[in-house]
Scaffold this motif. Structure first.
Motif, PDB file in Angstrom:
ATOM      1  N   PRO A   1       0.808  -1.212   0.000  1.00 16.46           N
ATOM      2  CA  PRO A   1       0.000   0.000   0.000  1.00 16.46           C
ATOM      3  C   PRO A   1       0.845   1.268   0.000  1.00 16.46           C
ATOM      4  CG  PRO A   1      -0.667  -1.473   1.773  1.00 16.46           C
ATOM      5  CD  PRO A   1       0.590  -2.010   1.194  1.00 16.46           C
ATOM      6  N   TYR A   2       0.663   2.080  -1.019  1.00 18.41           N
ATOM      7  CA  TYR A   2       1.280   3.391  -1.072  1.00 18.41           C
ATOM      8  C   TYR A   2       0.496   4.197  -2.100  1.00 18.41           C
ATOM      9  CZ  TYR A   2       4.592   7.184  -1.538  1.00 18.41           C
ATOM     10  OH  TYR A   2       5.168   8.420  -1.544  1.00 18.41           O
ATOM     11  N   ASP A   3      -0.337   5.083  -1.626  1.00 22.66           N
ATOM     12  CA  ASP A   3      -1.178   5.885  -2.506  1.00 22.66           C
ATOM     13  C   ASP A   3      -1.490   7.204  -1.809  1.00 22.66           C
ATOM     14  OD1 ASP A   3      -2.754   6.678  -4.613  1.00 22.66           O
ATOM     15  OD2 ASP A   3      -4.434   5.367  -4.121  1.00 22.66           O
ATOM     16  N   PRO A   4      -0.458   8.071  -1.671  1.00 25.05           N
ATOM     17  CA  PRO A   4      -0.670   9.332  -0.973  1.00 25.05           C
ATOM     18  C   PRO A   4      -1.736  10.181  -1.666  1.00 25.05           C
ATOM     19  CG  PRO A   4       1.652   8.994  -1.482  1.00 25.05           C
ATOM     20  CD  PRO A   4       0.887   7.937  -2.176  1.00 25.05           C
ATOM     21  N   PRO A   5      -2.463  10.973  -0.945  1.00 22.43           N
ATOM     22  CA  PRO A   5      -2.259  11.295   0.469  1.00 22.43           C
ATOM     23  C   PRO A   5      -3.003  10.362   1.414  1.00 22.43           C
ATOM     24  CG  PRO A   5      -3.940  12.739  -0.407  1.00 22.43           C
ATOM     25  CD  PRO A   5      -3.476  11.867  -1.550  1.00 22.43           C
ATOM     26  N   VAL A   6      -3.809   9.447   0.900  1.00 21.82           N
ATOM     27  CA  VAL A   6      -4.611   8.590   1.783  1.00 21.82           C
ATOM     28  C   VAL A   6      -3.784   7.442   2.356  1.00 21.82           C
ATOM     29  CG1 VAL A   6      -6.667   7.157   1.943  1.00 21.82           C
ATOM     30  CG2 VAL A   6      -6.712   9.207   0.541  1.00 21.82           C
ATOM     31  N   TRP A   7      -3.169   6.625   1.514  1.00 24.14           N
ATOM     32  CA  TRP A   7      -2.360   5.498   1.983  1.00 24.14           C
ATOM     33  C   TRP A   7      -0.901   5.904   1.979  1.00 24.14           C
ATOM     34  CZ3 TRP A   7      -3.311   1.201   4.516  1.00 24.14           C
ATOM     35  CH2 TRP A   7      -4.601   0.692   4.493  1.00 24.14           C
ATOM     36  N   THR A   8      -0.371   6.144   3.158  1.00 21.44           N
ATOM     37  CA  THR A   8       1.024   6.528   3.338  1.00 21.44           C
ATOM     38  C   THR A   8       1.705   5.469   4.194  1.00 21.44           C
ATOM     39  OG1 THR A   8       0.491   7.745   5.341  1.00 21.44           O
ATOM     40  CG2 THR A   8       0.421   8.994   3.256  1.00 21.44           C
ATOM     41  N   PRO A   9       3.031   5.455   4.246  1.00 23.91           N
ATOM     42  CA  PRO A   9       3.704   4.515   5.142  1.00 23.91           C
ATOM     43  C   PRO A   9       3.246   4.664   6.590  1.00 23.91           C
ATOM     44  CG  PRO A   9       5.269   5.365   3.571  1.00 23.91           C
ATOM     45  CD  PRO A   9       3.984   6.137   3.369  1.00 23.91           C
ATOM     46  N   ARG A  10       3.007   5.888   7.028  1.00 26.25           N
ATOM     47  CA  ARG A  10       2.553   6.099   8.414  1.00 26.25           C
ATOM     48  C   ARG A  10       1.211   5.411   8.664  1.00 26.25           C
ATOM     49  NH1 ARG A  10       1.330  11.820  11.437  1.00 26.25           N
ATOM     50  NH2 ARG A  10       0.474  10.853  13.300  1.00 26.25           N
ATOM     51  N   ARG A  11       0.293   5.539   7.724  1.00 26.15           N
ATOM     52  CA  ARG A  11      -1.013   4.894   7.889  1.00 26.15           C
ATOM     53  C   ARG A  11      -0.894   3.375   7.786  1.00 26.15           C
ATOM     54  NH1 ARG A  11      -6.592   5.475   4.448  1.00 26.15           N
ATOM     55  NH2 ARG A  11      -7.773   4.119   5.827  1.00 26.15           N
ATOM     56  N   ARG A  12      -0.097   2.907   6.837  1.00 27.10           N
ATOM     57  CA  ARG A  12       0.080   1.461   6.640  1.00 27.10           C
ATOM     58  C   ARG A  12       0.702   0.820   7.870  1.00 27.10           C
ATOM     59  NH1 ARG A  12       4.317   1.051   2.739  1.00 27.10           N
ATOM     60  NH2 ARG A  12       5.616   1.138   4.584  1.00 27.10           N
ATOM     61  N   ASP A  13       1.679   1.484   8.490  1.00 34.48           N
ATOM     62  CA  ASP A  13       2.487   0.888   9.548  1.00 34.48           C
ATOM     63  C   ASP A  13       2.090   1.336  10.953  1.00 34.48           C
ATOM     64  OD1 ASP A  13       3.808  -0.243   7.418  1.00 34.48           O
ATOM     65  OD2 ASP A  13       5.496   1.129   7.500  1.00 34.48           O
ATOM     66  N   PHE A  14       0.881   1.824  11.126  1.00 34.13           N
ATOM     67  CA  PHE A  14       0.477   2.397  12.415  1.00 34.13           C
ATOM     68  C   PHE A  14       0.562   1.408  13.571  1.00 34.13           C
ATOM     69  CE2 PHE A  14      -3.404   0.397  11.128  1.00 34.13           C
ATOM     70  CZ  PHE A  14      -4.095   0.098  12.284  1.00 34.13           C
TER      71      PHE A  14
END
Length: 125
Positions: free
Chosen positions: A77-90
């Motif tokens: 998952p990587y689709d900024p601004p919604v899917w970011t590493p921060r959101r994926r790896d929370f």
């Protein structure tokens, strides 16, 4: 978005696809995904999971794929601004390190190879 092992086996047995992309976290679990991967690879098809959950799901898919020699790619998952590493790896104590070449190396620590952010769940490490 096939979700059962029997549906996945039907696809393999009918030689329906060139690329098989079950998500370990959403469709099969690690053991069944590995079994499916071995069947797929034995038929000279590709196994590269669809990974669109969180960092733990990404790591589970990475371990299965690396363990059977799947790939050559692993979706994440990587689709900024919604899917970011921060959101994926929370859920993780530290975000996954995908290098400048887009590679995610298999961690060598026990289990999936990462720590969980215990404080996120109200637990102290």
């Amino acid at each position: 978005m096939v979700r059962t092992f029997s549906e996945l086996l039907d696809l393999v047995e009918s030689d329906a696809l060139d690329v098989y992309q079950p998500d370990v976290a959403l469709a099969a679990g690690m053991l069944r995904a590995r079994t499916l991967a071995e069947l797929v690879l034995a038929r000279n098809r590709l196994f590269t999971p669809h990974t669109w959950s969180n960092g733990l799901g990404l790591l589970a898919n990475l371990h299965v794929t690396a363990g059977v020699g799947g790939g050559p790619y692993l979706e994440f998952p990587y689709d900024p601004p919604v899917w970011t590493p921060r959101r994926r790896d929370f859920l993780l104590a530290a975000p996954l390190d995908i290098d400048a070449d887009g590679l995610l190396h298999v961690p060598s620590a026990p289990g999936l190879g990462v720590g969980i952010d215990e404080e996120r769940f109200g637990r102290k490490p």
